[in-house]
Scaffold this motif. Structure first.
Motif, PDB file in Angstrom:
ATOM      1  N   THR A 103      -0.661  -9.373   4.518  1.00 40.05           N
ATOM      2  CA  THR A 103      -1.116  -8.184   3.416  1.00 40.05           C
ATOM      3  C   THR A 103      -0.492  -7.072   3.957  1.00 40.05           C
ATOM      4  N   ARG A 104       0.313  -6.130   3.131  1.00 36.72           N
ATOM      5  CA  ARG A 104       1.424  -5.145   3.192  1.00 36.72           C
ATOM      6  C   ARG A 104      -0.004  -3.678   3.516  1.00 36.72           C
ATOM      7  N   LEU A 105       0.455  -2.980   3.881  1.00 36.69           N
ATOM      8  CA  LEU A 105      -0.201  -0.805   3.924  1.00 36.69           C
ATOM      9  C   LEU A 105       0.356  -0.763   3.007  1.00 36.69           C
ATOM     10  N   THR A 106      -0.803   0.160   1.950  1.00 38.73           N
ATOM     11  CA  THR A 106       0.112   1.109   1.219  1.00 38.73           C
ATOM     12  C   THR A 106      -0.616   2.391   2.416  1.00 38.73           C
ATOM     13  N   PRO A 107      -0.094   3.707   1.798  1.00 36.60           N
ATOM     14  CA  PRO A 107       0.093   5.398   2.195  1.00 36.60           C
ATOM     15  C   PRO A 107      -1.657   5.495   2.160  1.00 36.60           C
ATOM     16  N   ALA A 108      -2.328   5.080   1.299  1.00 36.19           N
ATOM     17  CA  ALA A 108      -3.625   4.675   0.680  1.00 36.19           C
ATOM     18  C   ALA A 108      -4.595   4.463   2.550  1.00 36.19           C
ATOM     19  N   ASP A 109      -3.574   3.573   3.151  1.00 32.16           N
ATOM     20  CA  ASP A 109      -4.696   2.942   3.959  1.00 32.16           C
ATOM     21  C   ASP A 109      -3.975   3.872   5.614  1.00 32.16           C
ATOM     22  N   CYS A 110      -3.237   4.762   4.965  1.00 27.61           N
ATOM     23  CA  CYS A 110      -2.968   5.948   6.351  1.00 27.61           C
ATOM     24  C   CYS A 110      -3.848   6.648   6.099  1.00 27.61           C
ATOM     25  N   THR A 111      -3.682   6.991   7.666  1.00 26.50           N
ATOM     26  CA  THR A 111      -3.702   8.715   7.545  1.00 26.50           C
ATOM     27  C   THR A 111      -2.699   9.504   8.344  1.00 26.50           C
ATOM     28  N   ALA A 112      -1.927  10.134   8.258  1.00 31.20           N
ATOM     29  CA  ALA A 112      -1.225  11.757   8.343  1.00 31.20           C
ATOM     30  C   ALA A 112      -1.468  11.974   9.292  1.00 31.20           C
ATOM     31  N   ALA A 148       3.254   3.697   6.118  1.00 31.26           N
ATOM     32  CA  ALA A 148       2.600   2.543   5.517  1.00 31.26           C
ATOM     33  C   ALA A 148       4.338   1.875   6.104  1.00 31.26           C
ATOM     34  N   ASP A 149       5.122   2.028   6.289  1.00 30.44           N
ATOM     35  CA  ASP A 149       6.683   1.733   5.389  1.00 30.44           C
ATOM     36  C   ASP A 149       6.933   1.215   7.301  1.00 30.44           C
ATOM     37  N   GLY A 207       4.660   0.208   9.638  1.00 32.88           N
ATOM     38  CA  GLY A 207       3.850  -1.065   9.645  1.00 32.88           C
ATOM     39  C   GLY A 207       4.273  -2.117   9.104  1.00 32.88           C
ATOM     40  N   ASN A 208       4.959  -2.045   7.674  1.00 31.71           N
ATOM     41  CA  ASN A 208       5.293  -3.154   6.568  1.00 31.71           C
ATOM     42  C   ASN A 208       5.998  -3.647   7.051  1.00 31.71           C
ATOM     43  N   ARG A 209       7.211  -2.733   8.047  1.00 27.69           N
ATOM     44  CA  ARG A 209       8.385  -3.688   8.661  1.00 27.69           C
ATOM     45  C   ARG A 209       8.771  -4.108   9.429  1.00 27.69           C
ATOM     46  N   VAL A 210       7.078  -3.640  10.571  1.00 30.01           N
ATOM     47  CA  VAL A 210       6.942  -5.538  11.468  1.00 30.01           C
ATOM     48  C   VAL A 210       6.363  -5.842  10.983  1.00 30.01           C
ATOM     49  N   LEU A 211       5.667  -6.114   9.938  1.00 32.00           N
ATOM     50  CA  LEU A 211       5.047  -7.920   8.819  1.00 32.00           C
ATOM     51  C   LEU A 211       6.433  -7.925   8.699  1.00 32.00           C
ATOM     52  N   THR A 212       7.335  -7.857   8.478  1.00 28.13           N
ATOM     53  CA  THR A 212       8.348  -8.602   7.675  1.00 28.13           C
ATOM     54  C   THR A 212       9.093  -8.984   8.421  1.00 28.13           C
ATOM     55  N   PHE A 213       9.290  -8.404   9.900  1.00 23.69           N
ATOM     56  CA  PHE A 213       9.598  -8.833  11.169  1.00 23.69           C
ATOM     57  C   PHE A 213       8.824  -9.841  11.928  1.00 23.69           C
ATOM     58  N   ILE A 214       7.611  -9.971  11.698  1.00 23.96           N
ATOM     59  CA  ILE A 214       6.634 -11.120  11.431  1.00 23.96           C
ATOM     60  C   ILE A 214       7.377 -12.828  11.096  1.00 23.96           C
ATOM     61  N   GLU A 215       6.647 -12.287   9.100  1.00 26.65           N
ATOM     62  CA  GLU A 215       7.472 -13.408   8.342  1.00 26.65           C
ATOM     63  C   GLU A 215       8.738 -13.893   8.610  1.00 26.65           C
ATOM     64  N   ASP A 230      14.645   0.772  15.281  1.00 25.48           N
ATOM     65  CA  ASP A 230      13.431   1.572  14.445  1.00 25.48           C
ATOM     66  C   ASP A 230      12.346   0.161  14.548  1.00 25.48           C
ATOM     67  N   LEU A 231      12.134  -1.001  14.723  1.00 22.75           N
ATOM     68  CA  LEU A 231      10.816  -1.496  15.052  1.00 22.75           C
ATOM     69  C   LEU A 231      10.827  -1.108  16.412  1.00 22.75           C
ATOM     70  N   TYR A 232      11.535  -1.361  17.213  1.00 19.97           N
ATOM     71  CA  TYR A 232      11.183  -1.010  18.595  1.00 19.97           C
ATOM     72  C   TYR A 232      10.562  -0.263  18.781  1.00 19.97           C
ATOM     73  N   ARG A 233      11.385   1.028  18.287  1.00 18.63           N
ATOM     74  CA  ARG A 233      10.830   2.500  18.280  1.00 18.63           C
ATOM     75  C   ARG A 233       8.947   2.686  17.613  1.00 18.63           C
ATOM     76  N   THR A 234       8.465   2.066  16.572  1.00 18.26           N
ATOM     77  CA  THR A 234       7.507   2.029  16.014  1.00 18.26           C
ATOM     78  C   THR A 234       6.367   1.073  16.830  1.00 18.26           C
ATOM     79  N   LEU A 235       7.120   0.201  17.663  1.00 16.58           N
ATOM     80  CA  LEU A 235       5.692  -1.045  19.095  1.00 16.58           C
ATOM     81  C   LEU A 235       5.758   0.048  20.136  1.00 16.58           C
ATOM     82  N   SER A 236       6.983  -0.137  20.413  1.00 17.51           N
ATOM     83  CA  SER A 236       7.402   1.554  22.066  1.00 17.51           C
ATOM     84  C   SER A 236       6.449   2.054  21.786  1.00 17.51           C
ATOM     85  N   GLN A 237       6.196   3.432  20.999  1.00 13.76           N
ATOM     86  CA  GLN A 237       5.392   4.332  20.744  1.00 13.76           C
ATOM     87  C   GLN A 237       4.478   4.416  20.407  1.00 13.76           C
TER      88      GLN A 237
END
Length: 153
Positions: free
Chosen positions: A17-26, A36-37, A39-47, A58-65
């Protein structure tokens, strides 16, 4: 065609299930759309099978930070070596994500993204098993999944 294009998916595309901006708080540093974007890249990488050579900067930065109390593991290559080398590493990555304590105010953290990822991964418990990341995936009992058996390396 690249070798990555020839790889079968661990899950059919867009199963998680993908994230939308409404699921996230700035936050002060990231917009809801950016969270949201990412998080969705992480989901795609998993799939697509958690392949180390598809683990982008970009995935490295998201996950490690931002996600699941990961550490840098020195660099992107080191991170990929720890989490995406073997089927067991990949299963451990999913287990780590599911068991990570997600907390804090989403206006300051990425806890909203973590909680969404944990929720959608929990719907696919077979991903915690190394057998999900190698050989033939047998049909399983995911409550929200229509996964089909697929062969992959």
């Amino acid at each position: 065609m690249t070798s990555a294009a020839l790889r079968p998916h661990t899950l059919p595309p867009r199963t998680l299930t993908r994230l939308t901006p409404a699921d996230c708080t700035a936050t002060q540093w990231s917009t809801a759309q950016e969270k949201a974007d990412a998080g969705n890249r992480v989901l795609t990488f998993i799939e697509k099978g958690l392949y180390a050579d598809a683990f982008t900067k970009d995935l490295y930065r998201t996950l490690s930070q931002h996600l699941f109390a990961h550490i840098a593991h020195v660099n992107q290559s080191g991170f990929a070596h720890v989490w995406f080398t073997t089927p067991q590493d990949k299963a451990d990555f999913i287990q780590h994500a599911l068991n990570a304590r997600s907390g804090g105010d989403p206006a300051w953290t990425w806890s909203d993204v973590e909680q969404h990822l944990q929720g959608t991964l929990a719907e696919h418990p077979h991903l915690q098993e190394s057998s999900a990341w190698t050989g033939i995936i047998r049909p399983h009992d995911c409550p929200s999944c229509r996964c089909t058996p697929q062969t992959h390396d």
